[in-house]
Structures are given as C-alpha cells and as structure tokens.
Design an enzyme around this catalytic site. Structure first.
Site, mmCIF file in Angstrom:
data_model
loop_
_atom_site.group_PDB
_atom_site.id
_atom_site.type_symbol
_atom_site.label_atom_id
_atom_site.label_comp_id
_atom_site.label_asym_id
_atom_site.label_seq_id
_atom_site.Cartn_x
_atom_site.Cartn_y
_atom_site.Cartn_z
ATOM 1 N N CYS A 163 -0.357 7.444 -2.521
ATOM 2 C CA CYS A 163 -0.666 6.391 -1.560
ATOM 3 C C CYS A 163 -1.481 6.903 -0.377
ATOM 4 C CB CYS A 163 0.626 5.743 -1.066
ATOM 5 S SG CYS A 163 1.624 5.024 -2.376
ATOM 6 N N ARG A 203 2.007 3.949 18.184
ATOM 7 C CA ARG A 203 0.626 4.412 18.027
ATOM 8 C C ARG A 203 -0.303 3.718 19.025
ATOM 9 N NH1 ARG A 203 -0.210 3.713 11.720
ATOM 10 N NH2 ARG A 203 1.746 2.573 11.813
ATOM 11 N N ARG A 221 1.485 9.676 13.888
ATOM 12 C CA ARG A 221 2.613 9.076 13.185
ATOM 13 C C ARG A 221 3.355 8.155 14.146
ATOM 14 N NH1 ARG A 221 5.383 11.774 9.295
ATOM 15 N NH2 ARG A 221 6.465 9.788 9.162
ATOM 16 N N ARG A 234 -7.567 8.887 3.952
ATOM 17 C CA ARG A 234 -8.679 7.956 3.708
ATOM 18 C C ARG A 234 -9.398 7.608 5.003
ATOM 19 N NH1 ARG A 234 -8.802 2.748 4.818
ATOM 20 N NH2 ARG A 234 -6.557 2.760 5.231
ATOM 21 N N ARG A 235 -8.634 7.269 6.036
ATOM 22 C CA ARG A 235 -9.256 6.921 7.311
ATOM 23 C C ARG A 235 -9.937 8.126 7.944
ATOM 24 N NH1 ARG A 235 -4.004 3.391 8.965
ATOM 25 N NH2 ARG A 235 -4.680 1.379 8.105
ATOM 26 N N LYS A 258 0.815 -1.217 0.000
ATOM 27 C CA LYS A 258 0.000 0.000 0.000
ATOM 28 C C LYS A 258 0.850 1.270 0.000
ATOM 29 C CE LYS A 258 -0.718 0.325 5.033
ATOM 30 N NZ LYS A 258 0.001 1.588 5.214
ATOM 31 N N ASP A 259 2.122 1.156 0.417
ATOM 32 C CA ASP A 259 3.016 2.322 0.450
ATOM 33 C C ASP A 259 3.733 2.556 -0.869
ATOM 34 O OD1 ASP A 259 2.424 2.752 3.137
ATOM 35 O OD2 ASP A 259 4.126 1.572 3.839
#
Length: 299
Positions: free
Chosen positions: A240, A153, A147, A129-130, A81-82
């Site tokens: 991305c 996190r 981050r 997106r989130r 995804k990155d």
C-alpha cells in the site's frame, strides 16, 4: 432489532468514516442498530517510524480484520487505500462506499500553491508515492517524513514546523478540515494512491446474512474503478505504500485507467481504456506495461 458491531481504528478520521458507513447501513436496512468497536492497529501504536520500516503489510487494517475474524465485530471499515491487495482469509469485501474525491491536496503555511513554494521548502508526507512525485514536480523541495492523525499533520504545518504537507482531499474533508486546503493537486501532476477516497467494508465469509445487508450500500461505479486500480497495484506486487499511483474514471460501460510507477528511471504515466467488465484485467495489463517499461498510451 439487529445489532451490527462496526470495527474501526480510533483516530478521529477513522471514527468519522465508520459513522458514514453506520448511517448508510441504518438507512439501507430498517431494523438495524449499530455500535462502534474501536481497534488499535500497529500503525496507531508505532508512530515514530516510517511506515515502510514497520515490516508488515496491513499496518492500519490487519488488527481490524482480526477483530472481525474473532467475532468481536460483525463489520470492518477501512480506508480502501490502506487495505492490502492480498485478501485476508475468512474476510470478504461486501461493499465499496460511494467514493469521495480521490485527489491529493497541498496544505501550506501561507496558502501557497505547489509552484509557489520557496526553494528548499519542507513538505511533509509519509508516502513513498507522494515523495517521488514531489521530487518529480519540484526537485528543489525537501520531502520530510510525517506521521500522525490528519489534524496533527495539519497542525505541524500551521505551527511552522513544516512549510507544507500533502494529504488526501477526502480525509481532510471527512475530518472537517477542507478550509485548510491550499491547492487540490491535478492528477496529471500527482496521481493518487489506488482506491484513495474510497471506504471498504468487510464481513466474515461465514455470515451471508450480514453480507446481504452490507451489499446494499455497495456503489457499483466505485467498486469497478477501485478494482482496476488495485489490480494494477497487485500486478506490481507492491504494498500500500509503494511509489505507484492509479486513477480510474468510469463513464457508462467504459473505463479509463491512468497509472504510474515513480521509481528512478520510470517513464511517466500510462493510460489504458476498456470495458467496465474488464476492469481487473485492465489493471493487470497496466502493471505489465509499466513493468515492461512501456511509455505509450494503450487501449
């Protein structure tokens, strides 16, 4: 004995993912030995700014690709995804590993589900997106920039700095943190990022011998699904971190692709169906529909 040098980022999750690839390569290629080459990326160096402010695509992948091109490594491993949808000249995608769970997960301080969070709860994420989907699902929540490594996190939630955070199920499980998941989010509510949960393995164009070895760990169904999802993202001309999600499901010779672009005024998800040999075309068709403001299912 042939030695393959595997380039990866240095985070605990990245190292765990590189180890998965290394184990698969050794199993599929008797006589191969592997070693890890740790590479620091722009995204690793600069963690006090939002991803979109770094001003570069491939903030977590480009330095790893450069190590490959400069012959400091033979193989590069990425969270798919990155990886930018525009290929890096001189590199080729040799394998997509069997995909893990592509969904997002909620990690909350008190084990609450998304619907149970109190009004005004602070939910951490670095993803556009989130963030957009948080606001769509619960406009009374506050999305807060987040981050750092997966462990960092999660720690910020457990220490009370945040009420919750949204992370990838696959990343949590690979980091050994599946026990902290409060809720796995239904893709009908939270579409994952294109290629989320998949690992991409690149080699140099001028090393067909290494490409042959790596191709042995390619998972056809995962490659087909992610190719449709990434074609959608590329068709949007989005990076991305675009506010767009996609999830493809392969069943035999057929593929179902659900996509969404979560900008202001967007009309929700699109669902397209087709044959697996048309996966990339299906992704581009999905992008055309979304950009044209389509709102009905297409097949």
């Amino acid at each position: 004995m042939v030695l393959l040098r595997i380039a990866t980022r240095g985070s605990p999750l990245a190292r765990a993912q590189a180890a998965l690839v290394a184990d698969a390569l050794v199993l599929a290629n008797p006589g191969i030995a592997v070693e890890t080459v740790v590479v620091e990326t722009l995204g690793d160096r600069v963690q006090d700014l939002p991803i979109e402010d770094l001003g570069d695509r491939g903030v977590f992948t480009r330095s790893v690709q450069v190590a490959l091109l400069e012959d400091r490594a033979d193989v590069a491993v990425h969270s798919f995804k990155d990886l930018p949808t525009e290929p890096m000249r001189g590199c080729q995608l040799a394998a997509v590993m069997c995909r893990a769970d592509p969904r997002d997960a909620l990690v909350s301080k008190d084990g609450c589900r998304l619907t149970q969070l109190q009004k005004g709860a602070r939910v951490g994420t670095s993803s556009a997106r989130r963030t957009a989907q948080i606001r769509r699902a619960r406009c009374d929540l506050s999305a807060v920039g987040l981050r750092g490594s997966v462990g960092t996190r999660v720690q910020r939630v457990h220490e009370g700095d945040l009420d919750a955070a949204i992370l990838a199920v696959a990343g949590l499980k690979r980091a050994g943190l599946s026990s902290v998941i409060s809720e796995v989010l239904d893709p009908e509510v939270f579409l994952p990022a294109p290629a989320q949960g998949a690992l991409a393995v690149e080699v140099r164009d001028d090393r067909p011998d290494i490409a042959r070895a790596v191709t042995r760990i390619d998972h056809a169904e995962s490659r087909i699904a992610t190719s449709a999802e990434r074609a959608f993202l590329r068709g949007l001309r989005g990076g991305c971190n675009a506010a767009a999600g996609a999830l493809a499901v392969v069943s035999g010779d057929h593929i179902t692709l659900t996509v969404g672009k979560f900008d202001e005024g967007s009309l929700g998800a699109e669902v397209l169906k087709g044959h697996t040999n048309e996966a990339v075309a299906l992704g581009y068709r999905a992008a055309e529909l979304v950009l044209a403001g389509g709102s009905v299912q297409a097949s």
